[in-house]
Design an enzyme around this catalytic site. Structure first.
Site, PDB file in Angstrom:
ATOM      1  N   ASP A 124      86.127 -30.099  -6.992  1.00 54.55           N
ATOM      2  CA  ASP A 124      86.234 -30.860  -8.243  1.00 54.55           C
ATOM      3  C   ASP A 124      87.254 -30.295  -9.213  1.00 54.55           C
ATOM      4  O   ASP A 124      87.532 -30.907 -10.243  1.00 54.55           O
ATOM      5  CB  ASP A 124      84.860 -30.908  -8.935  1.00 54.55           C
ATOM      6  CG  ASP A 124      83.866 -31.702  -8.122  1.00 54.55           C
ATOM      7  OD1 ASP A 124      84.268 -32.740  -7.580  1.00 54.55           O
ATOM      8  OD2 ASP A 124      82.704 -31.282  -8.020  1.00 54.55           O
TER       9      ASP A 124
ATOM     10  N   HIS B 138      80.116 -22.388  -5.918  1.00 55.63           N
ATOM     11  CA  HIS B 138      79.529 -23.289  -4.924  1.00 55.63           C
ATOM     12  C   HIS B 138      78.363 -22.595  -4.257  1.00 55.63           C
ATOM     13  O   HIS B 138      78.405 -21.382  -4.051  1.00 55.63           O
ATOM     14  CB  HIS B 138      80.578 -23.672  -3.864  1.00 55.63           C
ATOM     15  CG  HIS B 138      80.195 -24.894  -3.104  1.00 55.63           C
ATOM     16  ND1 HIS B 138      79.385 -24.846  -2.005  1.00 55.63           N
ATOM     17  CD2 HIS B 138      80.492 -26.192  -3.329  1.00 55.63           C
ATOM     18  CE1 HIS B 138      79.201 -26.081  -1.570  1.00 55.63           C
ATOM     19  NE2 HIS B 138      79.853 -26.912  -2.352  1.00 55.63           N
TER      20      HIS B 138
END
Ligand code: CMC
Length: 431
Positions: A366, A308
Site C-alpha cells: 500500500d 506486515h
C-alpha cells in the site's frame, strides 16, 4: 494431505499426547491439533492466528523472511512483468498457466459477463451520494445474490463456476459505478472491445459528452496494480470469506463479507490512509516529526503502508509498485510529484531508523500504490474499492478450493473465557 511421519509430544499434568506434524511443500511444519480437545480436553490459544494454519491450500505461498510471494509457484515479480491480470486470474483459479486457446476463451467469458442486471442501477440510487464507494460495494455485491439466483447453489459445480466468472467480470463495473454515483456522473456501460484494465478506466473516466481514449501506459499500470493485489493467502479478508463460506453461505454474500473486512485501515484501507498520511506530511522536513510519532507508544499513530504480519523483509509487491510509480509518473511527466518525494524520503529514513530495523518494518504493497492511483486521477476513496476488485479473484479461488475440500467443516473457533461463572439472576428491585 501427505501422510505424516513426524510427531510432536505435548505433556499435560504428566500425561503425554502425541500430535501429528504435517510437512508442507514450502514453509514451516504444522502441528495438527484437531484431536487435541477430544484426547486431552484442552484448547489452544492464538488470538490473531499468529501461529495457526486455518486450512491447507495450494494457491499462494509467502516466505515472509525472504520477501517471497508465489502464486501457484510463480513468483509475483515474474507475473507482474511478463503476465497480465486475467492470465494471473486463470492461474489462481485453475492452478496452471493457460494455453493460448484457454486464455482466449477465459478472457472472452469474463468480457461477456461485464454488464450487470439493469435493475441493479436502481439499487445504486438508494445510496446517499456521499457514501464511501466501499460502503456501496459491500451493499451491491451482497445484493447480487438477490439478482443472480441461478448461481447461488454452492453444491452445483456449474453454478459455482458461473458465480466465479460473474464476480470477476462484474466487480470492475460495480466499482466504477460506485465511483460515478459518488461524483454525480452517469454510469458508463462496459465495452467488450477493451481489455479488463482499459475497460475499468473507461467506465471510471469516460463521460457520454465526449470521446475518451484509454492511455495505454495507464492501462498497463492499472493491470499491474490488479495483478499485485490478486491474492495473498490467508489474510484477514480471505479468512473472512472462508469463514462465511464454511457455513454454506452463497458466494455473493461471502465476497461481500470479504469486502467489509478489507475496508479496515489495518488491511485494504491502508492505501487510502497512506496517501492521506503522505499528503498530511506534505514536505520532507516534516518527516522526523511523523517518525517520532510512529515510535511513540502513547501515540496511536502508525506509519501507514509500513509493516506486515507475514513479511519481515521487503514486501515483494512494494518493490514492483515503487518501480511502477517511477515509471508512471515519469511517463506522465510528473516525476517531481511532492508526494512521491515524501514517500521516498520517508522510506529511506524509516529503513535506517533502529525502531523500524529492529521490528523489521518495511514498506508494504500500500505504500506506493496510492501515488500511482492518484496520478491516474482516482480520488483516495477509490483506492480500497480497486484493491477489492483485484482481490476478488483471490477470494474466489480460495472459496472454490475450500468448497472442494472433502474435510470442510464450519469454522468455529473456541475461546479463553474470563468472565463470570454461573450466578443467580437478581430481581431489579434487589440490585
Ligand atoms: N508504524 C509504527 N509501528 C508499527 C507499525 C507501523 N506501521 N506496524 C507495526 N508497528 C510496531 C507495533 O507497534 C509493534 O510494536 P511493539 O512490539 O513494540 O508493540 C510491532 O511493530 C509489531 O506490530 P503488530 O501490530 O504486533 O504487528 P501485526 O502483525 O499485528 O500488524 C499490521 C501488522 C500490517 C496491521 C501493522 O504493521 C500495521 O498496522 N501497519 C500499518 C497499516 C498497513 O500498512 N496495513 C497494510 C498491510 S499490507 C496490505 C494488506 O494486507 O491489506
Amino acid at each position: 494431505m501427505a501422510e505424516n511421519t513426524k510427531t510432536a509430544k505435548l505433556t499435560i499434568d504428566g500425561k503425554e499426547y502425541e500430535l501429528p506434524i504435517h510437512s508442507p511443500s514450502a514453509g514451516p511444519d504444522v502441528i495438527d491439533i484437531r484431536k487435541l480437545y477430544a484426547q486431552a480436553g484442552v484448547f489452544t490459544y492464538d488470538p490473531g492466528f499468529t501461529s495457526t494454519a486455518s486450512c491447507d491450500s495450494t494457491i499462494t505461498f509467502i516466505d515472509g523472511d525472504k520477501g517471497e510471494l508465489l502464486h501457484r509457484g510463480y513468483p509475483i515479480d515474474q507475473l507482474a512483468s511478463k503476465s497480465h491480470f486475467l492470465e494471473v486470474a486463470f492461474t489462481l483459479l485453475y492452478g496452471y498457466l493457460p494455453s493460448a486457446d484457454e486464455l482466449e476463451k477465459f478472457e472472452s467469458l469474463v468480457t461477456n459477463h461485464t454488464m450487470i442486471h439493469e435493475q441493479m442501477h436502481y439499487f445504486f440510487r438508494g445510496f446517499r451520494r456521499d457514501a464511501h464507494p466501499m460502503a456501496t460495494m459491500v451493499g451491491v455485491v451482497g445484493a447480487m445474490s438477490a439478482f443472480y439466483h441461478d448461481s447461488t447453489d454452492i453444491n452445483d459445480e456449474h453454478q459455482r463456476e458461473v458465480a466465479s466468472i460473474r464476480l470477476i467480470a462484474k466487480m470492475p463495473t460495480i466499482a466504477a459505478m460506485a465511483y460515478k454515483y459518488s461524483i454525480g456522473q452517469p454510469f458508463v456501460y462496459p465495452r467488450n472491445d477493451l481489455d479488463y484494465a482499459s475497460n475499468f478506466l473507461h467506465m471510471c473516466f469516460a463521460v457520454p459528452a465526449e470521446e475518451y481514449q484509454v492511455n495505454p501506459i495507464l492501462a498497463r499500470a492499472m493491470d499491474r496494480i490488479f495483478t499485485l493485489h490478486a491474492d495473498h493467502e490467508q489474510n484477514a479478508s480471505t479468512s473472512t470469506v472462508r469463514l462465511a463460506s464454511s457455513s454454506g453461505a452463497n458466494p455473493f454474500a461471502c465476497i461481500a463479507a470479504g469486502i467489509a473486512c478489507l475496508w479496515g485501515p489495518a488491511h485494504g484501507g491502508a492505501n487510502q490512509a497512506c496517501l492521506e498520511m503522505l499528503r498530511e506530511i506534505g514536505t520532507v522536513d516534516r518527516i522526523p516529526e511523523y517518525i517520532a510519532r510512529a515510535k511513540d507508544k502513547n501515540d496511536p499513530f502508525r506509519l501507514m503502508g509500513f509493516g506486515h504480519r507475514v513479511y519481515k523483509n521487503f514486501d515483494p509487491r512494494a518493490k514492483v509498485m515503487k518501480e511502477s510509480a517511477d515509471e508512471v509518473l515519469g511517463l506522465l511527466g510528473i516525476e517531481n510529484n511532492p508526494t512521491l518525494q515524501v514517500a521516498k524520503e520517508l522510506e529511506r529514513i524509516a529503513l535506517e531508523d533502529p525502531y523500524f530495523v529492529e521490528k523489521k518494518l518495511y514498506p508494504n504493497v500500500d505504500f506506493y500504490s496510492g501515488i500511482i492511483l492518484d496520478a491516474m486521477g482516482f480520488p483516495t476513496s477509490m483506492f480500497t474499492p480497486i484493491f477489492a476488485l483485484a482481490r476478488t479473484v483471490g477470494w474466489i479461488s480460495q472459496w472454490k478450493e475450500q468448497l472442494a475440500d472433502p474435510q470442510l467443516k464450519i469454522g468455529r473457533p473456541r475461546q479463553l473465557y474470563l468472565g463470570d461463572t454461573a450466578r443467580d439472576y437478581v430481581d431489579i428491585e434487589n440490585r
